[in-house]
Design a protein around this motif. Structure first.
Motif, PDB file in Angstrom:
ATOM      1  N   ARG A  58      -2.220  -4.741  -2.386  1.00  0.00           N
ATOM      2  CA  ARG A  58      -2.489  -3.415  -2.607  1.00  0.00           C
ATOM      3  C   ARG A  58      -3.596  -2.957  -1.544  1.00  0.00           C
ATOM      4  O   ARG A  58      -3.575  -1.615  -1.390  1.00  0.00           O
ATOM      5  N   ASP A  88       1.941  -7.396   2.848  1.00  0.00           N
ATOM      6  CA  ASP A  88       2.197  -6.317   1.832  1.00  0.00           C
ATOM      7  C   ASP A  88       3.273  -6.784   0.878  1.00  0.00           C
ATOM      8  O   ASP A  88       4.665  -6.470   1.290  1.00  0.00           O
ATOM      9  N   SER A 130       4.706  -5.334  -1.838  1.00  0.00           N
ATOM     10  CA  SER A 130       5.513  -4.241  -2.431  1.00  0.00           C
ATOM     11  C   SER A 130       6.548  -3.740  -1.344  1.00  0.00           C
ATOM     12  O   SER A 130       7.754  -3.702  -1.557  1.00  0.00           O
ATOM     13  N   ARG A 131       6.475  -4.182  -0.112  1.00  0.00           N
ATOM     14  CA  ARG A 131       7.353  -3.839   1.231  1.00  0.00           C
ATOM     15  C   ARG A 131       8.018  -5.208   1.511  1.00  0.00           C
ATOM     16  O   ARG A 131       8.831  -5.212   2.241  1.00  0.00           O
ATOM     17  N   THR A 161      10.343   2.661   3.461  1.00  0.00           N
ATOM     18  CA  THR A 161       9.547   3.275   2.328  1.00  0.00           C
ATOM     19  C   THR A 161       9.983   4.614   2.205  1.00  0.00           C
ATOM     20  O   THR A 161      10.058   5.343   3.086  1.00  0.00           O
ATOM     21  N   THR A 176      12.777  -0.380  -3.877  1.00  0.00           N
ATOM     22  CA  THR A 176      12.668  -1.642  -3.376  1.00  0.00           C
ATOM     23  C   THR A 176      12.012  -1.902  -2.190  1.00  0.00           C
ATOM     24  O   THR A 176      11.246  -2.765  -1.535  1.00  0.00           O
ATOM     25  N   GLY A 230       9.267   0.228  -1.644  1.00  0.00           N
ATOM     26  CA  GLY A 230       7.979   0.691  -1.718  1.00  0.00           C
ATOM     27  C   GLY A 230       7.999   2.010  -1.193  1.00  0.00           C
ATOM     28  O   GLY A 230       8.826   2.820  -1.185  1.00  0.00           O
ATOM     29  N   ASP A 237       7.957   0.063  -7.312  1.00  0.00           N
ATOM     30  CA  ASP A 237       8.329  -0.532  -6.397  1.00  0.00           C
ATOM     31  C   ASP A 237       8.959  -2.027  -6.762  1.00  0.00           C
ATOM     32  O   ASP A 237       9.193  -2.272  -7.919  1.00  0.00           O
ATOM     33  N   ASN A 272       7.606  -4.942  -6.717  1.00  0.00           N
ATOM     34  CA  ASN A 272       6.551  -5.723  -7.541  1.00  0.00           C
ATOM     35  C   ASN A 272       6.794  -5.330  -8.913  1.00  0.00           C
ATOM     36  O   ASN A 272       6.596  -6.039  -9.908  1.00  0.00           O
TER      37      ASN A 272
END
Length: 335
Positions: free
Chosen positions: A17, A87, A89-90, A257, A281, A283, A303, A305
């Motif tokens: 994060r 990261d 999420s990405r 993103t 997906t 982010g 996202d 996650n």
């Protein structure tokens, strides 16, 4: 003789994060429980003693692991070393070079106020790494040295060369039993995310609809073609007549993103009583999250996650169609 250049993993907090903050402020940071300036401690033993006095309930292994990583950050990392942060999420690794010495920066929010400056130079998709390399990077430790084999694979990929997958032996970085169990769980979650990412766009839409059904809603999915920014409608009756009416947009672009403009476009056609769910997906940018916070209707940005976490939480109630998209099974785990 040239000095050895190490490569280090420095995790950017739970789920990566703080990865954006690391990039924006051109540093990596580390810390536990606001321990303060590491320069105040002569060596690892004095730091362990500090943890022992402040946290008497901690097991010895946890105190030793925390102190060892902090001392490595202060004393072993060096300008010129390479550094990696993830990261999740990405699903990308940021790759850079350490450019200076350790410092305690009171302008950085605790507990990551112990920092080293970094020049961030590249991004690397997790999918491009070999399975052995991905497993090697799965340690739960906040800081650890990356093996030479994995470092060479990463450097080859970053420089545009075709890197041959490398067989990598797992490293023992001082993880105790509790940390190892946490590591295996996190690695399993990353593998689930890998499988979800391999779904195509229509399968992803069906997965999100299936998740909402598992949460107790009835759903309608859009057919292929223009959908005016709506992929799924979820409501108690399945038609959207009863509240809450949840309008869902699903963007399955793992390496893209979503920004503020995409969020504004989604919000543009919503009714005042709608609830919004935007799944990406790839982010979201910070600007997109700000746009969601100020939206006139309740809007949740989800996202990869968040999607996988929600899927695991509600998987027991998922129907067979949803389970077929991402087959999972439960297993026994040491308490």
């Amino acid at each position: 003789m040239m000095a050895e250049v190490n490569m280090w993993m420095v995790r950017a907090g739970q789920g990566g994060r703080q990865a954006d903050e690391f990039r924006e402020k051109a540093h990596v940071g580390i810390g536990w429980e606001e321990i303060g300036d590491l320069s105040a401690f002569a060596d690892k033993a004095s730091l362990v003693q500090e943890y022992r006095s402040r946290f008497p309930d901690w097991p010895d292994g946890r105190r030793l692991s925390a102190a060892s990583q902090l001392i490595r950050f202060r004393d072993e990392m060096a300008a010129g070393d390479r550094v990696l942060t993830y990261d999740s999420s990405r699903r990308i690794y940021h790759v850079g070079t350490i450019t200076g010495e350790y410092r305690h920066d009171t302008a950085v929010l605790p507990p990551c106020e112990n920092v080293r400056p970094v020049e961030w130079q590249a991004e690397l998709d997790r999918d491009r790494l070999s399975l052995a390399a991905r497993n090697s990077l799965g340690s739960t430790l906040t800081l650890f040295r990356i093996s030479d084999a994995v470092r060479e694979e990463i450097e080859a990929l970053v420089s545009g060369q075709a890197a041959a997958p490398v067989a990598v032996e797992e490293q023992d970085d001082g993880e105790d039993e509790e940390a190892l169990l946490k590591r295996y769980r996190e690695e399993a979650v990353e593998i689930i995310k890998d499988r979800v990412s391999r779904l195509d766009a229509w399968e992803m839409q069906s997965l999100v609809a299936g998740l909402l059904r598992a949460m107790g809603y009835k759903t309608r999915e859009s057919s292929p073609g223009p959908d005016r920014g709506v992929d799924v409608i979820a409501s108690p009756d399945g038609f959207g007549f009863e509240s809450p009416r949840i309008v869902v947009e699903v963007k399955h672009r793992p390496h893209t993103t979503m920004g503020a403009q995409e969020v504004r476009s989604f919000l543009g056609g919503r009714h005042g009583d709608d609830k919004g769910l935007y799944v990406s997906t790839g982010g979201f940018t910070k600007e997109a999250r700000y746009e969601a916070d100020r939206a006139k209707i309740p809007l949740m940005l989800m996202d990869l996650n968040g999607l996988v976490t929600a899927l695991m939480e509600h998987y027991d109630h998922a129907d067979s169609e949803t389970r077929a998209l991402v087959p999972l099974t439960r297993l026994f785990w040491p308490a």
